[in-house]
Write a protein that holds these residues in place. Sequence first.
Motif: not given
Ligand code: HEM
Lengths: 77, 406, 352
Positions: B167-169, C158-160, C261-263, C307-309
């Motif tokens: 849908g958007r990724c 990094a993201k948190l 949880t991400s790989n 680097e994540r936590v």
């Molecule tokens: C560099 C690595 C990452 C990239 C580039 C990335 C990219 C993204 C993107 C593009 C979205 C938006 C998806 C959408 O359109 O809803 C997203 C959402 C999300 N990502 Fe990642 N992600 C990364 C790593 C992670 C990691 C490591 C986690 C979890 C431990 C994670 C958890 C989430 C969650 C839960 C969302 C849901 C939307 C929100 O946070 O509101 N992501 N990520």
Amino acid sequence: MVFKMARGPADPEVKAKVLEYLGKVQKAKSRDVAVAIGASKSDVDNAVKELTAEDLVEYLYITTTFICLKGKVQTPD
Amino acid sequence: MTEKNTPLLDELEKGKWPSFVTEIKRAAVKSEAAGELLQVLERSYKERRGHWKHGGIVGVRGYGGGVIGRYVDEPQTYPNVAEFHTVRLLQPSGWFYNTKTLRTVCDIWEKYGSGLTNMHGSTGDIILLGCKTEHIQPIFDEFSDAGFDLGGSGSCLRTPNCCVGPGRCEHACYDTLEACYNITNEFMDELHRPMWPYKSKIKFSGCANDCTSSIARSDCSVIGTWRDTLRIDQEAVKEYAAKINIKAAVCDKCPTSCLTFNAETQELSVVGEDCTRCMHCINVMPKAIQPGKEKGATILIGGKSTIVQSAFMSWVIVPFMKMEAEDDFAEFKDLMRRIWEWWDEHGKSRERIGETIYRLGMTKFLNGIEVAPVPQMVFRPRANPYVFWNQDDLDRSGTALDGSKL
Amino acid sequence: MAILDQGPPHYKKMLPPIVQENYGKWKYHEIPSPGVLKHVGESGAALYSVRVGTPRLVSIDFIRDVCVIADEYCDGFLRWTTRNNVEFLVSDEAKLKPLLEKLEAEGYSVGGTGRSVSNIVHTQGWVHCHTPATDASGVVKAVMDDLYEYFNTMKLPAKLKMGLACCLNMCGAAHCSDIAIVGVHRTPPRINHEVIRKGTEIPSLVASCPTGAIRPDPKNKSVIVNEDKCMYCGNCYTMSPAMEIYDPKNDGIAILIGGKTSNARTSPSFSRMVIPFLPNTAPRWPETTEAIRKIIELWIANANDGERVGEWVERIGWERFFTLAELPFSDMLIDDYIFSRETFRTSAQFKY
Ligand code: HEM
Ligand code: HEM
Ligand code: HEM
Ligand code: SF4
Ligand code: SF4
Ligand code: SF4
Ligand code: SF4
């Protein structure tokens, strides 16, 4: 009641036995019912599905799911 | 309407983050129950304890779940929230909405409930927070007419959910939205009529970034992946080279050191067989690197939170499976049926499937569901020689090499 | 008549035209400014998503408000994220700036993208659950107020991703978060024998205890709790209101960190306990907000780019983390549950 009938209608005999067994206990897990009445669990599950739709049996969730005759176990107060 | 003060909760209307207290107050303008919820909550803040009781009975004809009974512990003081049940509604895949649909939800809920919701619950459902027992059936009937259905609760398949996916990724390796929709519909019986030892969850993530946290939060995690080698667009690499330090930000952080950036030619190369498909390089350089062409998903089993035997993360049972809408996700559905059947037969009450497998052993599980062992299932093989050999495979004739009796 | 088993509303009816046209054909995305994602399709079409924080517990008035905005700027389409954010889906670039201005004017919180702290995934707490050891929404509100500068910017290493669960059942997947806030009870249930005798089903009560700590007491027509076995989970209270688990002076919060949880790069990992207990200082939990801020500031000061936590702590070593964080280490932080041994150091290598 409109179902998507994935499994087909339940066996009336199993339904009767389920009702009879639930009459004897407070509540039970459907696996225990299956063992007690000597039917397969999926047949019991299917029978319970129809019995709940007919308002004769209901599900309870008390840390895990049980079935009982409708109204037999009271809500906590 | 109760006009009592809520000095402690009012403190939580300060600050920049949107306030749930403000939201309860807004609902309280129309709903006496929401007003009383505020009173109960203020008391919880003063006394530092909860005031709710769990209730067992769910009230919709034909279903074994979807509504969670909730009662206040002092019904005489708070008659409007004496019954304050939770209704779970199945959400559309990916939580996409048109405003017409959302307004329908609001209108029905305004008519019968407190006007409070969780968008969304941790499992994924639309959560409607607070209604009376007598209204459960009418609420369901109206939502049903409007095209909604109840979500799961109890020892059943809980509401599956998915990431935003195609849908958007750009990373999505399979159609998570369709998979979630199609598979939820397939298992309506398992979802609405609890019949298992305990709850079971499925989450669909389109790639190893695992945005639904499926590996930690679901018994069955379906994580998009690819089987061949990731694809590199060298022209786009050159564009990135002008903006970022590709060696430091991408190659040095690749967990398998399989990426090389040639500063002279400005080209990036990968040793395909070494890549573990972790997504890091793709995340940093989405314009230049994309998953391979042979896409599908890894199926992992056993994830759950801490209760009872500690938290488990799901582990691999099928390294690669095609997830195609064209064949109706048949292979996946077939596998899930075998898995649930095995668990239903062997699981103890209130034992998640991960715990059942742990108690009885992976070997028994794999045999039970007829899946052949592969090295991708483990980080490393066992460090002890205590194998339970299948005695049927051995020569149990009780004779020595020369045929004499032992 | 109500239809049974009709399933969820079809997602295709919920997708804006630009998503239908570019479905599965997205090429890349950028984050032009905090809270704004730009997804570009192979066709060149661009979709802007504007992410707005919500308290998760929202009224229908809130939903109607965001519908009005979505009608005006997004042709009536919007979505929610896994972390309870709203995303306005803008397909007409000309409407992006006016939307952002509108959101600013109306006081919405735009952010949560990229290297920011996103909304805290959380549970019900005192608002609506029966076994909470702390509130959920209130703690989240206090922590997010404090960390707001990291929500609407992208200046973290990094993201948190944070999670909160208000009791040991951990509904909120707190066990794999960068920073997890977990409500803990610390005392066994108090048994109200009177209530039990009035009609609690004793076998079910005994069976409800995951650790087998509850025994029938036939003489008393009640039960006995083996306090050494009890891990204060509150399951027995779910079964019977006679097993009062709440304890205002002893309930509180534990902090766990370093899960993901991400790989990406490293495998998914569990969060680990670094602070066993903080008091339940409602309404704004200052000890908790301060402890979390300190950890985040330490991470900002010491982590490598990206680097994540958990990746940071694993690189420097947990023993080093405790030194840097000036956090006391105690026996409560050494695992003595089922899978404890994997956490013991079977090596002569370590730091101070
Ligand atoms: C560099 C690595 C990452 C990239 C580039 C990335 C990219 C993204 C993107 C593009 C979205 C938006 C998806 C959408 O359109 O809803 C997203 C959402 C999300 N990502 Fe990642 N992600 C990364 C790593 C992670 C990691 C490591 C986690 C979890 C431990 C994670 C958890 C989430 C969650 C839960 C969302 C849901 C939307 C929100 O946070 O509101 N992501 N990520
Ligand atoms: C015996 C153990 C458990 C009991 C009695 C229990 C009970 C409940 C109840 C009553 C709710 C509804 C709260 C409400 O909406 O008022 C709930 C929600 C939930 N539970 Fe559990 N739970 C248990 C274990 C777990 C475990 C182990 C997990 C996770 C692996 C979990 C995940 C969830 C989730 C995700 C929700 C939705 C929470 C939300 O929407 O905020 N539960 N649980
Ligand atoms: C039924 C299983 C096993 C039995 C009966 C067994 C028995 C023994 C015995 C009798 C010794 C000699 C002790 C001595 O020197 O007095 C020994 C030494 C040892 N065993 Fe085992 N063992 C078993 C399994 C294993 C396994 C699974 C491992 C490793 C994974 C292992 C590792 C060792 C090591 C490292 C030594 C010390 C060798 C040395 O002195 O350098 N054993 N074992
Ligand atoms: S899990 Fe992967 S495919 Fe799904 S939204 Fe996240 S990054 Fe995209
Ligand atoms: S996906 Fe991960 S393992 Fe594979 S090349 Fe990229 S960074 Fe390396
Ligand atoms: S974490 Fe515990 S207290 Fe909180 S909602 Fe879940 S079961 Fe209830
Ligand atoms: S709190 Fe949990 S461990 Fe303790 S007695 Fe109750 S059910 Fe058992």
